[in-house]
Design an enzyme around this catalytic site. Structure first.
Site, PDB file in Angstrom:
ATOM      1  N   ASP A  51      27.061  52.929  39.642  1.00  0.00           N
ATOM      2  CA  ASP A  51      28.464  53.291  39.790  1.00  0.00           C
ATOM      3  C   ASP A  51      28.671  54.784  39.512  1.00  0.00           C
ATOM      4  OD1 ASP A  51      28.147  53.252  37.045  1.00  0.00           O
ATOM      5  OD2 ASP A  51      29.751  51.814  36.656  1.00  0.00           O
ATOM      6  N   SER A  52      27.578  55.488  39.225  1.00  0.00           N
ATOM      7  CA  SER A  52      27.607  56.954  39.176  1.00  0.00           C
ATOM      8  C   SER A  52      28.027  57.540  40.519  1.00  0.00           C
ATOM      9  CB  SER A  52      26.231  57.500  38.786  1.00  0.00           C
ATOM     10  OG  SER A  52      25.209  56.931  39.593  1.00  0.00           O
ATOM     11  N   ASP A  90      24.801  48.231  39.764  1.00  0.00           N
ATOM     12  CA  ASP A  90      25.786  48.178  38.680  1.00  0.00           C
ATOM     13  C   ASP A  90      26.933  47.242  39.043  1.00  0.00           C
ATOM     14  OD1 ASP A  90      24.917  49.829  36.581  1.00  0.00           O
ATOM     15  OD2 ASP A  90      25.553  51.635  37.638  1.00  0.00           O
ATOM     16  N   LYS A 118      23.336  45.187  36.688  1.00  0.00           N
ATOM     17  CA  LYS A 118      23.376  45.867  35.392  1.00  0.00           C
ATOM     18  C   LYS A 118      24.801  45.862  34.866  1.00  0.00           C
ATOM     19  CE  LYS A 118      22.799  50.446  34.995  1.00  0.00           C
ATOM     20  NZ  LYS A 118      24.075  50.890  34.329  1.00  0.00           N
ATOM     21  N   GLU A 120      27.261  47.003  31.312  1.00  0.00           N
ATOM     22  CA  GLU A 120      27.295  47.889  30.154  1.00  0.00           C
ATOM     23  C   GLU A 120      27.790  47.164  28.908  1.00  0.00           C
ATOM     24  OE1 GLU A 120      29.430  51.484  30.855  1.00  0.00           O
ATOM     25  OE2 GLU A 120      28.268  52.017  32.638  1.00  0.00           O
ATOM     26  N   GLU A 188      21.027  54.983  27.098  1.00  0.00           N
ATOM     27  CA  GLU A 188      21.556  56.276  27.546  1.00  0.00           C
ATOM     28  C   GLU A 188      22.086  57.104  26.385  1.00  0.00           C
ATOM     29  OE1 GLU A 188      24.691  58.255  30.747  1.00  0.00           O
ATOM     30  OE2 GLU A 188      24.358  56.082  30.753  1.00  0.00           O
TER      31      GLU A 188
END
Length: 272
Positions: A51-52, A90, A118, A120, A188
């Site tokens: 999602d970057s 993501d 993925k 978070e 991260e």
């Protein structure tokens, strides 16, 4: 990288075997078919459809505007040119707030071609989401440390896990994610010493991005490691285009340096 000679595509079984054999795992982001094809040619084992894209493709200041539909679209683009790499997508902000929503979101990107999703965070509710998904045949990569989707709550992009208590909590979260069925965890922007500690205590691969050289593998945003992202790059980024004549040469250099342990260096890490 024997798969480049015609072996089967990378699977989670192969990634876990690499981890057991202490072979470093390489990962980069990609959002389109052209870069997907290039990363495959260069020997990248794992591609993250991150999602970057909210930052580097869409021009947002954070990742929160990204939608599931956009993740599906970009996953489909990457899949079309993928030949060997393991694909992780993501789940974007607010797309896995409860188990039913999480499964719906995960199903959408898995049907688009992702091999794993993925999410978070390592709080109790995220751990239960991981467990729920894994019990329903959805492979999950956890993500701890700096959580870009929580940047507004964190007050900015800040190193996490610096205090003794915060480090202990993060280790406990990594173990809980593993126990819930996560088969990989991204770490991260945490102290290098904490990255090493978590890596030594879990039995799943840790993929570092600003988490020190001792993680099982490394990931960077492709645009960051090519030196084309706007603004000042994070400390953990190295510009692999410097001194090289092509994007392909830069990516191959990244693969070599991660595999050899040259990258990340001490200058790319954070103290505890």
């Amino acid at each position: 990288m024997s798969y480049l000679q015609g072996d089967k595509p990378i699977s989670i079984t192969r990634l876990l075997a690499m981890h057991a054999e202490r072979e470093k795992i390489t990962m980069l982001t990609a959002y389109d078919s052209t870069m997907s094809a290039l990363l495959n040619r260069c020997g990248i084992e794992t591609i993250l459809i991150g999602d970057s894209m909210g930052n580097v493709i869409q021009g947002h200041s954070c990742t929160t505007p990204v939608t599931v539909e956009q993740m599906v679209y970009h996953t489909e683009c990457v899949v079309r040119a993928n030949t060997h790499a393991f694909l992780i997508t993501d789940l974007p902000f607010a797309s896995y707030g409860d188990p039913v929503q999480a499964l719906k979101s995960a199903a959408a990107v898995m049907k688009a071609g992702a091999d794993m999703v993925k999410i978070e965070g390592g709080g109790d509710w995220q751990v239960e989401i991981i467990r729920y998904l894994v019990e329903r045949a959805v492979p999950v990569c956890a993500h701890l440390g700096l959580l870009p989707q929580s940047v507004h709550l964190l007050g900015g992009y800040k190193v996490q896990g610096k205090s003794k208590d915060a480090a202990t909590i993060m280790l406990e979260q990594a173990l809980a994610c593993q126990e819930a069925g996560a088969q990989m965890v991204v770490l991260e922007a945490i102290p290098s010493s904490l990255g090493a500690r978590i890596t030594s205590e879990v039995h799943i691969p840790t993929i570092g991005i600003g988490a020190g050289p001792d993680c099982s593998g490394q990931v960077l945003v492709l645009q960051d490691m090519l030196g084309i992202s706007p603004g000042k790059p994070p400390k953990f980024v190295k510009n692999f285009m410097e001194g090289r004549h092509s994007v392909e040469a830069a990516i191959k250099a990244y693969v070599r340096e991660v595999k050899s342990g040259k990258f990340p260096g001490l200058e790319h890490g954070f103290a505890g």
